[in-house]
Design a protein around this motif. Structure first.
Motif, PDB file in Angstrom:
ATOM      1  N   ASP A 172     -90.776 -11.120-108.333  1.00  0.00           N
ATOM      2  CA  ASP A 172     -89.411 -10.616-107.438  1.00  0.00           C
ATOM      3  C   ASP A 172     -88.382 -11.266-108.690  1.00  0.00           C
ATOM      4  OD1 ASP A 172     -90.673  -9.258-105.616  1.00  0.00           O
ATOM      5  OD2 ASP A 172     -90.670 -11.155-104.282  1.00  0.00           O
ATOM      6  N   ASN A 173     -87.224 -10.360-108.802  1.00  0.00           N
ATOM      7  CA  ASN A 173     -86.080 -10.848-109.675  1.00  0.00           C
ATOM      8  C   ASN A 173     -85.483 -11.889-109.060  1.00  0.00           C
ATOM      9  OD1 ASN A 173     -86.550  -8.710-111.808  1.00  0.00           O
ATOM     10  ND2 ASN A 173     -85.442  -7.354-110.685  1.00  0.00           N
ATOM     11  N   ASP A 174     -85.583 -12.394-107.632  1.00  0.00           N
ATOM     12  CA  ASP A 174     -84.726 -13.435-107.140  1.00  0.00           C
ATOM     13  C   ASP A 174     -85.939 -14.627-107.133  1.00  0.00           C
ATOM     14  OD1 ASP A 174     -86.623 -12.619-105.147  1.00  0.00           O
ATOM     15  OD2 ASP A 174     -85.292 -12.648-103.655  1.00  0.00           O
ATOM     16  N   ASN A 175     -86.659 -14.734-107.681  1.00  0.00           N
ATOM     17  CA  ASN A 175     -87.592 -15.751-107.890  1.00  0.00           C
ATOM     18  C   ASN A 175     -87.071 -17.132-109.080  1.00  0.00           C
ATOM     19  OD1 ASN A 175     -89.983 -17.167-109.854  1.00  0.00           O
ATOM     20  ND2 ASN A 175     -90.727 -17.081-107.720  1.00  0.00           N
ATOM     21  N   LEU A 218     -95.760 -16.586-115.780  1.00  0.00           N
ATOM     22  CA  LEU A 218     -95.054 -17.568-114.778  1.00  0.00           C
ATOM     23  C   LEU A 218     -96.163 -18.417-114.180  1.00  0.00           C
ATOM     24  CD1 LEU A 218     -92.213 -15.035-113.201  1.00  0.00           C
ATOM     25  CD2 LEU A 218     -92.385 -16.558-115.321  1.00  0.00           C
ATOM     26  N   PRO A 219     -95.871 -19.501-113.911  1.00  0.00           N
ATOM     27  CA  PRO A 219     -96.984 -20.559-113.538  1.00  0.00           C
ATOM     28  C   PRO A 219     -97.081 -20.538-111.889  1.00  0.00           C
ATOM     29  CG  PRO A 219     -95.016 -21.954-113.683  1.00  0.00           C
ATOM     30  CD  PRO A 219     -94.470 -20.303-114.230  1.00  0.00           C
ATOM     31  N   TYR A 220     -97.523 -19.403-111.423  1.00  0.00           N
ATOM     32  CA  TYR A 220     -97.813 -19.305-110.076  1.00  0.00           C
ATOM     33  C   TYR A 220     -98.549 -17.944-109.864  1.00  0.00           C
ATOM     34  CZ  TYR A 220     -93.932 -16.452-109.252  1.00  0.00           C
ATOM     35  OH  TYR A 220     -92.855 -15.380-109.342  1.00  0.00           O
ATOM     36  N   SER A 221     -99.305 -17.653-108.789  1.00  0.00           N
ATOM     37  CA  SER A 221     -99.701 -16.625-108.471  1.00  0.00           C
ATOM     38  C   SER A 221     -99.501 -16.152-107.112  1.00  0.00           C
ATOM     39  CB  SER A 221    -101.237 -16.530-108.098  1.00  0.00           C
ATOM     40  OG  SER A 221    -101.872 -17.647-107.416  1.00  0.00           O
ATOM     41  N   ILE A 222     -99.474 -14.628-106.774  1.00  0.00           N
ATOM     42  CA  ILE A 222     -98.637 -14.347-105.445  1.00  0.00           C
ATOM     43  C   ILE A 222     -99.692 -13.400-104.710  1.00  0.00           C
ATOM     44  CG2 ILE A 222     -96.330 -14.486-105.830  1.00  0.00           C
ATOM     45  CD1 ILE A 222     -96.310 -11.347-106.693  1.00  0.00           C
ATOM     46  N   GLY A 223    -100.770 -12.944-105.565  1.00  0.00           N
ATOM     47  CA  GLY A 223    -101.884 -12.237-104.762  1.00  0.00           C
ATOM     48  C   GLY A 223    -101.530 -10.767-104.194  1.00  0.00           C
ATOM     49  N   GLN A 224    -100.338 -10.303-104.466  1.00  0.00           N
ATOM     50  CA  GLN A 224     -99.979  -9.059-103.971  1.00  0.00           C
ATOM     51  C   GLN A 224     -98.715  -8.690-104.576  1.00  0.00           C
ATOM     52  OE1 GLN A 224     -99.225  -9.104 -99.673  1.00  0.00           O
ATOM     53  NE2 GLN A 224     -97.507 -10.499-100.159  1.00  0.00           N
ATOM     54  N   GLY A 225     -98.453  -7.218-104.358  1.00  0.00           N
ATOM     55  CA  GLY A 225     -97.310  -6.674-105.224  1.00  0.00           C
ATOM     56  C   GLY A 225     -97.709  -5.730-105.899  1.00  0.00           C
ATOM     57  N   MET A 244     -94.867 -11.652-115.893  1.00  0.00           N
ATOM     58  CA  MET A 244     -95.893 -11.679-114.666  1.00  0.00           C
ATOM     59  C   MET A 244     -96.355 -13.195-114.198  1.00  0.00           C
ATOM     60  SD  MET A 244     -99.143  -9.974-116.524  1.00  0.00           S
ATOM     61  CE  MET A 244    -100.009 -10.777-117.796  1.00  0.00           C
ATOM     62  N   THR A 245     -96.791 -12.849-113.126  1.00  0.00           N
ATOM     63  CA  THR A 245     -97.503 -14.102-112.562  1.00  0.00           C
ATOM     64  C   THR A 245     -98.734 -14.249-112.906  1.00  0.00           C
ATOM     65  OG1 THR A 245     -98.677 -12.921-110.595  1.00  0.00           O
ATOM     66  CG2 THR A 245     -96.220 -13.653-110.125  1.00  0.00           C
ATOM     67  N   LEU A 246     -99.506 -15.417-112.847  1.00  0.00           N
ATOM     68  CA  LEU A 246    -100.841 -15.744-113.314  1.00  0.00           C
ATOM     69  C   LEU A 246    -101.969 -14.686-112.896  1.00  0.00           C
ATOM     70  CD1 LEU A 246    -101.080 -19.544-112.896  1.00  0.00           C
ATOM     71  CD2 LEU A 246    -100.890 -18.295-115.082  1.00  0.00           C
ATOM     72  N   ASP A 247    -101.730 -14.132-111.714  1.00  0.00           N
ATOM     73  CA  ASP A 247    -102.513 -13.004-111.402  1.00  0.00           C
ATOM     74  C   ASP A 247    -102.298 -11.670-111.412  1.00  0.00           C
ATOM     75  OD1 ASP A 247    -100.657 -13.364-109.506  1.00  0.00           O
ATOM     76  OD2 ASP A 247    -101.904 -13.348-107.773  1.00  0.00           O
ATOM     77  N   GLY A 248    -101.136 -11.475-112.525  1.00  0.00           N
ATOM     78  CA  GLY A 248    -100.930 -10.103-113.024  1.00  0.00           C
ATOM     79  C   GLY A 248     -99.952  -9.289-112.197  1.00  0.00           C
ATOM     80  N   HIS A 301     -99.570 -13.049-131.769  1.00  0.00           N
ATOM     81  CA  HIS A 301     -98.896 -13.577-132.874  1.00  0.00           C
ATOM     82  C   HIS A 301     -98.484 -15.070-132.828  1.00  0.00           C
ATOM     83  CE1 HIS A 301     -96.081 -12.859-136.111  1.00  0.00           C
ATOM     84  NE2 HIS A 301     -94.832 -13.378-135.134  1.00  0.00           N
ATOM     85  N   LYS A 302     -98.044 -14.879-131.640  1.00  0.00           N
ATOM     86  CA  LYS A 302     -97.101 -16.510-131.631  1.00  0.00           C
ATOM     87  C   LYS A 302     -97.237 -16.798-129.878  1.00  0.00           C
ATOM     88  CE  LYS A 302     -93.271 -17.618-134.096  1.00  0.00           C
ATOM     89  NZ  LYS A 302     -91.907 -17.427-134.398  1.00  0.00           N
ATOM     90  N   THR A 303     -97.099 -18.219-129.551  1.00  0.00           N
ATOM     91  CA  THR A 303     -97.040 -18.669-128.540  1.00  0.00           C
ATOM     92  C   THR A 303     -95.922 -19.558-128.378  1.00  0.00           C
ATOM     93  OG1 THR A 303     -98.598 -20.452-128.663  1.00  0.00           O
ATOM     94  CG2 THR A 303     -99.220 -18.296-127.768  1.00  0.00           C
ATOM     95  N   ALA A 304     -95.243 -19.775-127.058  1.00  0.00           N
ATOM     96  CA  ALA A 304     -94.254 -21.111-126.821  1.00  0.00           C
ATOM     97  C   ALA A 304     -94.710 -21.268-125.284  1.00  0.00           C
ATOM     98  CB  ALA A 304     -92.807 -20.438-127.318  1.00  0.00           C
ATOM     99  N   SER A 305     -94.376 -22.613-125.022  1.00  0.00           N
ATOM    100  CA  SER A 305     -94.370 -22.872-123.681  1.00  0.00           C
ATOM    101  C   SER A 305     -93.111 -23.727-123.247  1.00  0.00           C
ATOM    102  CB  SER A 305     -95.686 -23.854-123.240  1.00  0.00           C
ATOM    103  OG  SER A 305     -95.723 -25.086-124.296  1.00  0.00           O
ATOM    104  N   PHE A 306     -92.749 -23.828-122.231  1.00  0.00           N
ATOM    105  CA  PHE A 306     -91.548 -24.410-121.811  1.00  0.00           C
ATOM    106  C   PHE A 306     -91.709 -25.371-120.748  1.00  0.00           C
ATOM    107  CE2 PHE A 306     -90.756 -20.096-123.323  1.00  0.00           C
ATOM    108  CZ  PHE A 306     -89.877 -20.116-124.508  1.00  0.00           C
ATOM    109  N   SER A 307     -90.749 -26.425-120.567  1.00  0.00           N
ATOM    110  CA  SER A 307     -90.890 -27.474-119.481  1.00  0.00           C
ATOM    111  C   SER A 307     -91.069 -26.903-118.183  1.00  0.00           C
ATOM    112  CB  SER A 307     -89.649 -28.475-119.806  1.00  0.00           C
ATOM    113  OG  SER A 307     -88.356 -27.612-119.231  1.00  0.00           O
ATOM    114  N   ASN A 308     -90.487 -25.623-117.679  1.00  0.00           N
ATOM    115  CA  ASN A 308     -90.693 -25.116-116.581  1.00  0.00           C
ATOM    116  C   ASN A 308     -91.931 -24.751-116.310  1.00  0.00           C
ATOM    117  OD1 ASN A 308     -90.258 -23.099-118.137  1.00  0.00           O
ATOM    118  ND2 ASN A 308     -88.652 -22.299-116.685  1.00  0.00           N
ATOM    119  N   GLY A 309     -93.153 -24.638-117.247  1.00  0.00           N
ATOM    120  CA  GLY A 309     -94.355 -24.251-116.930  1.00  0.00           C
ATOM    121  C   GLY A 309     -94.526 -22.859-117.510  1.00  0.00           C
TER     122      GLY A 309
END
Length: 138
Positions: free
Chosen positions: A18-21, A96-103, A10-14, A118-126
């Motif tokens: 889109d699958n093509d993002n 995912l490190p962005y918001s889209i505001g709709q959808g 999910m995006t930062l705003d929940g 339980h666990k977290t991980a962060s990746f170089s793409n944010g």
């Protein structure tokens, strides 16, 4: 009893991305994304199969893991059903490190329930991966 995992992004705003993002493509295809959970599961939960799952889940042992991969509207309805019957034991969220505001909002289907991180991980793409589990009953 078998365990049920739900994995989604999910995006930062929940919202459901889109699958093509580009970020979503990483989650769908990268070894640290959805493929990680596909390789580890025993069976997939398909949309419209909750009744079968209700019958089968108790017949499996603790090592058996069902996976629901949530990435479109139809699978989001599957997640709604899994939450309705209180079946999800582990929730894996790729943030995912962005918001889209709709959808399509994911947040409005989450039940009012306490989860334990339980666990977290962060990746170089944010992208961050958050793994939540139901609290253990005392």
């Amino acid at each position: 009893m078998a365990r049920i995992q739900a994995v989604t992004a999910m995006t930062l705003d929940g919202f459901l991305p889109d699958n093509d993002n580009v970020s979503m493509q990483w989650v769908i295809n990268h070894k640290n994304g959805f493929p990680r959970w596909r390789e580890r599961c025993s069976a997939f939960i398909l949309p419209h199969s909750i009744l079968e799952l209700l019958c089968e889940k108790d017949r499996r042992d603790d090592s058996f893991t069902y996976l629901a991969e949530i990435r479109d509207f139809e699978s989001l309805e599957l997640l709604r059903g899994l939450f309705h019957y209180n079946l999800v034991d582990e929730l894996i969220v790729y943030l995912l490190p962005y918001s889209i505001g709709q959808g399509i909002s994911i947040l409005n289907i989450y039940p009012a329930q306490q989860w334990q991180l339980h666990k977290t991980a962060s990746f170089s793409n944010g992208i961050c991966r958050l793994i939540y589990r139901k609290p253990r009953k005392k």
